[in-house]
Design an enzyme around this catalytic site. Sequence first.
Site, PDB file in Angstrom:
ATOM      1  N   HIS A  17       0.841  -1.210   0.000  1.00  0.00           N
ATOM      2  CA  HIS A  17       0.000   0.000   0.000  1.00  0.00           C
ATOM      3  C   HIS A  17       0.873   1.256   0.000  1.00  0.00           C
ATOM      4  O   HIS A  17       0.599   2.225  -0.721  1.00  0.00           O
ATOM      5  CB  HIS A  17      -0.879   0.049   1.251  1.00  0.00           C
ATOM      6  CG  HIS A  17      -1.923  -1.019   1.346  1.00  0.00           C
ATOM      7  ND1 HIS A  17      -2.073  -1.810   2.454  1.00  0.00           N
ATOM      8  CD2 HIS A  17      -2.883  -1.412   0.477  1.00  0.00           C
ATOM      9  CE1 HIS A  17      -3.085  -2.650   2.271  1.00  0.00           C
ATOM     10  NE2 HIS A  17      -3.585  -2.441   1.071  1.00  0.00           N
ATOM     11  N   LYS A  41     -17.067  -6.272   8.462  1.00  0.00           N
ATOM     12  CA  LYS A  41     -15.830  -7.050   8.525  1.00  0.00           C
ATOM     13  C   LYS A  41     -15.283  -6.992   9.939  1.00  0.00           C
ATOM     14  O   LYS A  41     -15.368  -5.942  10.585  1.00  0.00           O
ATOM     15  CB  LYS A  41     -14.784  -6.398   7.609  1.00  0.00           C
ATOM     16  CG  LYS A  41     -14.630  -7.044   6.258  1.00  0.00           C
ATOM     17  CD  LYS A  41     -13.392  -6.444   5.597  1.00  0.00           C
ATOM     18  CE  LYS A  41     -13.150  -6.952   4.206  1.00  0.00           C
ATOM     19  NZ  LYS A  41     -12.023  -6.267   3.575  1.00  0.00           N
ATOM     20  N   SER A 133      -3.051  -7.874   3.021  1.00  0.00           N
ATOM     21  CA  SER A 133      -3.405  -7.579   4.415  1.00  0.00           C
ATOM     22  C   SER A 133      -3.978  -8.816   5.092  1.00  0.00           C
ATOM     23  O   SER A 133      -3.727  -9.061   6.271  1.00  0.00           O
ATOM     24  CB  SER A 133      -4.429  -6.444   4.471  1.00  0.00           C
ATOM     25  OG  SER A 133      -3.854  -5.255   4.020  1.00  0.00           O
TER      26      SER A 133
END
Length: 165
Positions: A17, A41, A133
Amino acid sequence: MTTAVYPGSFDPVTFGHLDVIQRAAGAFDRLVVAVLVNPRKSVTADAHDRATEIRTVVAESAPLLAGRIEVVTFDGLTVDLAIRLEAGFIVRGLRAVSDFESEMQMAHTNRKLRPEVDTVFFMTALEHAYLSSSLVREIATFGGDVRGMVPPAVARRLDRDTIPR
Ligand code: PNS
Protein backbone atom coordinates in the site's frame (compact mmCIF):
# COMPACT_ATOMS: atom_id res chain seq x y z
CA MET A 1 -5.17 20.69 -9.23
CA THR A 2 -5.69 16.98 -9.79
CA THR A 3 -7.00 15.06 -6.83
CA ALA A 4 -7.14 11.28 -6.51
CA VAL A 5 -8.66 9.13 -3.82
CA TYR A 6 -7.09 5.82 -2.82
CA PRO A 7 -9.79 3.81 -1.02
CA GLY A 8 -9.25 0.59 0.86
CA SER A 9 -9.56 -1.35 4.05
CA PHE A 10 -5.86 -0.98 4.91
CA ASP A 11 -6.24 -3.59 7.63
CA PRO A 12 -3.37 -3.28 8.10
CA VAL A 13 -1.49 -0.95 5.76
CA THR A 14 1.35 -2.92 4.11
CA PHE A 15 4.55 -1.99 2.29
CA GLY A 16 2.57 -2.68 -0.91
CA HIS A 17 0.00 0.00 0.00
CA LEU A 18 2.77 2.42 0.95
CA ASP A 19 4.45 1.90 -2.41
CA VAL A 20 1.17 2.77 -4.20
CA ILE A 21 0.60 5.78 -1.91
CA GLN A 22 4.04 7.19 -2.67
CA ARG A 23 3.81 6.67 -6.40
CA ALA A 24 0.28 8.06 -6.63
CA ALA A 25 1.27 11.09 -4.53
CA GLY A 26 4.02 11.71 -7.09
CA ALA A 27 1.51 11.58 -9.94
CA PHE A 28 -1.31 13.71 -8.50
CA ASP A 29 -1.31 17.10 -6.78
CA ARG A 30 -3.37 15.75 -3.89
CA LEU A 31 -3.89 12.17 -2.81
CA VAL A 32 -6.60 11.31 -0.30
CA VAL A 33 -6.11 7.89 1.27
CA ALA A 34 -9.59 6.80 2.34
CA VAL A 35 -9.99 4.11 4.98
CA LEU A 36 -13.29 2.27 4.75
CA VAL A 37 -15.35 2.05 7.91
CA ASN A 38 -16.79 -1.42 7.45
CA PRO A 39 -18.73 -2.76 10.39
CA ARG A 40 -19.47 -6.01 8.50
CA LYS A 41 -15.83 -7.05 8.53
CA SER A 42 -14.01 -7.96 11.69
CA VAL A 43 -10.97 -5.70 11.71
CA THR A 44 -7.73 -5.51 13.68
CA ALA A 45 -8.20 -1.82 14.51
CA ASP A 46 -11.03 0.65 14.01
CA ALA A 47 -10.94 2.84 10.93
CA HIS A 48 -9.95 5.97 12.85
CA ASP A 49 -6.92 4.18 14.35
CA ARG A 50 -5.94 2.71 10.97
CA ALA A 51 -6.10 6.21 9.48
CA THR A 52 -3.92 7.61 12.28
CA GLU A 53 -1.45 4.78 11.72
CA ILE A 54 -1.28 5.54 7.97
CA ARG A 55 -0.67 9.26 8.71
CA THR A 56 2.24 8.28 10.96
CA VAL A 57 3.89 5.86 8.54
CA VAL A 58 3.47 8.27 5.61
CA ALA A 59 5.11 11.08 7.60
CA GLU A 60 7.99 8.74 8.46
CA SER A 61 8.50 7.04 5.12
CA ALA A 62 7.65 9.83 2.66
CA PRO A 63 8.17 13.16 4.46
CA LEU A 64 8.61 15.07 1.19
CA LEU A 65 5.28 13.84 -0.15
CA ALA A 66 3.37 14.00 3.12
CA GLY A 67 2.09 17.51 2.40
CA ARG A 68 0.15 16.22 -0.61
CA ILE A 69 -1.33 13.23 1.19
CA GLU A 70 -4.45 13.35 3.34
CA VAL A 71 -5.90 10.39 5.20
CA VAL A 72 -9.62 10.20 5.93
CA THR A 73 -12.13 7.57 6.97
CA PHE A 74 -15.31 7.01 4.98
CA ASP A 75 -18.52 5.08 4.87
CA GLY A 76 -20.70 4.67 1.79
CA LEU A 77 -19.76 4.67 -1.86
CA THR A 78 -16.23 5.47 -2.98
CA VAL A 79 -17.56 7.47 -5.94
CA ASP A 80 -19.66 9.66 -3.62
CA LEU A 81 -16.54 10.35 -1.56
CA ALA A 82 -14.63 11.18 -4.74
CA ILE A 83 -17.30 13.69 -5.76
CA ARG A 84 -17.29 15.28 -2.28
CA LEU A 85 -13.50 15.58 -2.41
CA GLU A 86 -13.60 16.88 -6.01
CA ALA A 87 -11.38 13.96 -6.98
CA GLY A 88 -11.44 12.96 -10.63
CA PHE A 89 -9.60 9.70 -10.03
CA ILE A 90 -9.74 6.58 -7.90
CA VAL A 91 -6.37 4.90 -7.37
CA ARG A 92 -6.00 1.17 -6.88
CA GLY A 93 -3.01 -1.14 -6.80
CA LEU A 94 -2.78 -4.25 -8.97
CA ARG A 95 -0.53 -7.03 -7.71
CA ALA A 96 -1.24 -9.88 -10.07
CA VAL A 97 -3.69 -11.17 -12.64
CA SER A 98 -5.76 -12.52 -9.76
CA ASP A 99 -6.58 -8.94 -8.71
CA PHE A 100 -7.63 -7.97 -12.19
CA GLU A 101 -11.11 -9.44 -12.39
CA SER A 102 -12.50 -7.88 -9.22
CA GLU A 103 -10.69 -4.58 -9.84
CA MET A 104 -12.04 -4.40 -13.39
CA GLN A 105 -15.55 -5.04 -12.10
CA MET A 106 -15.20 -2.29 -9.49
CA ALA A 107 -13.72 0.18 -11.97
CA HIS A 108 -16.52 -0.40 -14.49
CA THR A 109 -19.20 -0.23 -11.80
CA ASN A 110 -17.79 2.98 -10.36
CA ARG A 111 -17.64 4.48 -13.82
CA LYS A 112 -21.26 3.46 -14.45
CA LEU A 113 -22.24 5.22 -11.23
CA ARG A 114 -20.13 8.31 -11.85
CA PRO A 115 -18.62 8.55 -15.36
CA GLU A 116 -16.69 11.66 -14.33
CA VAL A 117 -14.60 9.62 -11.87
CA ASP A 118 -12.03 7.40 -13.54
CA THR A 119 -9.93 4.63 -12.00
CA VAL A 120 -6.18 4.44 -12.47
CA PHE A 121 -4.07 1.45 -11.48
CA PHE A 122 -0.53 1.26 -10.25
CA MET A 123 1.26 -2.06 -10.59
CA THR A 124 2.43 -2.80 -7.07
CA ALA A 125 6.24 -3.00 -6.88
CA LEU A 126 7.41 -6.53 -7.65
CA GLU A 127 9.02 -6.99 -4.25
CA HIS A 128 5.65 -6.35 -2.58
CA ALA A 129 3.43 -8.11 -5.10
CA TYR A 130 2.95 -11.16 -2.87
CA LEU A 131 1.75 -9.12 0.11
CA SER A 132 -1.84 -9.02 1.28
CA SER A 133 -3.40 -7.58 4.41
CA SER A 134 -5.39 -10.76 4.99
CA LEU A 135 -2.22 -12.90 4.98
CA VAL A 136 -0.53 -10.40 7.30
CA ARG A 137 -3.50 -10.68 9.69
CA GLU A 138 -3.35 -14.46 9.57
CA ILE A 139 0.41 -14.56 10.19
CA ALA A 140 0.06 -12.13 13.10
CA THR A 141 -2.78 -14.22 14.56
CA PHE A 142 -0.47 -17.22 14.70
CA GLY A 143 2.39 -15.23 16.18
CA GLY A 144 4.46 -15.08 12.95
CA ASP A 145 6.93 -12.36 12.06
CA VAL A 146 5.37 -9.67 9.84
CA ARG A 147 8.21 -7.14 10.11
CA GLY A 148 9.21 -7.47 6.44
CA MET A 149 5.64 -6.90 5.32
CA VAL A 150 4.36 -3.88 7.22
CA PRO A 151 5.97 -0.72 8.64
CA PRO A 152 7.56 -1.14 12.10
CA ALA A 153 4.79 0.72 13.97
CA VAL A 154 2.17 -1.58 12.43
CA ALA A 155 4.19 -4.71 13.23
CA ARG A 156 4.50 -3.55 16.84
CA ARG A 157 0.76 -2.89 17.06
CA LEU A 158 -0.13 -6.30 15.61
CA ASP A 159 2.34 -7.98 17.95
CA ARG A 160 0.85 -6.16 20.92
CA ASP A 161 -2.85 -6.46 20.07
CA THR A 162 -3.18 -9.83 18.40
CA ILE A 163 -4.09 -12.61 20.75
CA PRO A 164 -2.15 -15.67 19.54
CA ARG A 165 -4.25 -18.77 18.96
O1 PNS B 1 -8.74 -2.79 0.40
P1 PNS B 1 -10.00 -3.37 -0.17
O2 PNS B 1 -10.79 -4.07 0.91
O3 PNS B 1 -9.75 -4.24 -1.37
O4 PNS B 1 -10.88 -2.11 -0.67
C1 PNS B 1 -12.16 -2.30 -1.22
C2 PNS B 1 -12.86 -0.94 -1.38
C3 PNS B 1 -12.89 -0.20 -0.05
C4 PNS B 1 -12.15 -0.10 -2.40
C5 PNS B 1 -14.30 -1.22 -1.89
O5 PNS B 1 -14.91 -2.19 -1.08
C6 PNS B 1 -15.15 0.03 -1.87
O6 PNS B 1 -15.00 0.89 -2.70
N1 PNS B 1 -16.08 0.11 -0.89
C7 PNS B 1 -16.93 1.25 -0.69
C8 PNS B 1 -18.36 0.93 -1.13
C9 PNS B 1 -18.46 1.01 -2.64
O7 PNS B 1 -18.22 2.03 -3.24
N2 PNS B 1 -18.88 -0.12 -3.25
C10 PNS B 1 -19.03 -0.23 -4.67
C11 PNS B 1 -17.71 -0.61 -5.34
S1 PNS B 1 -17.97 -0.85 -7.06
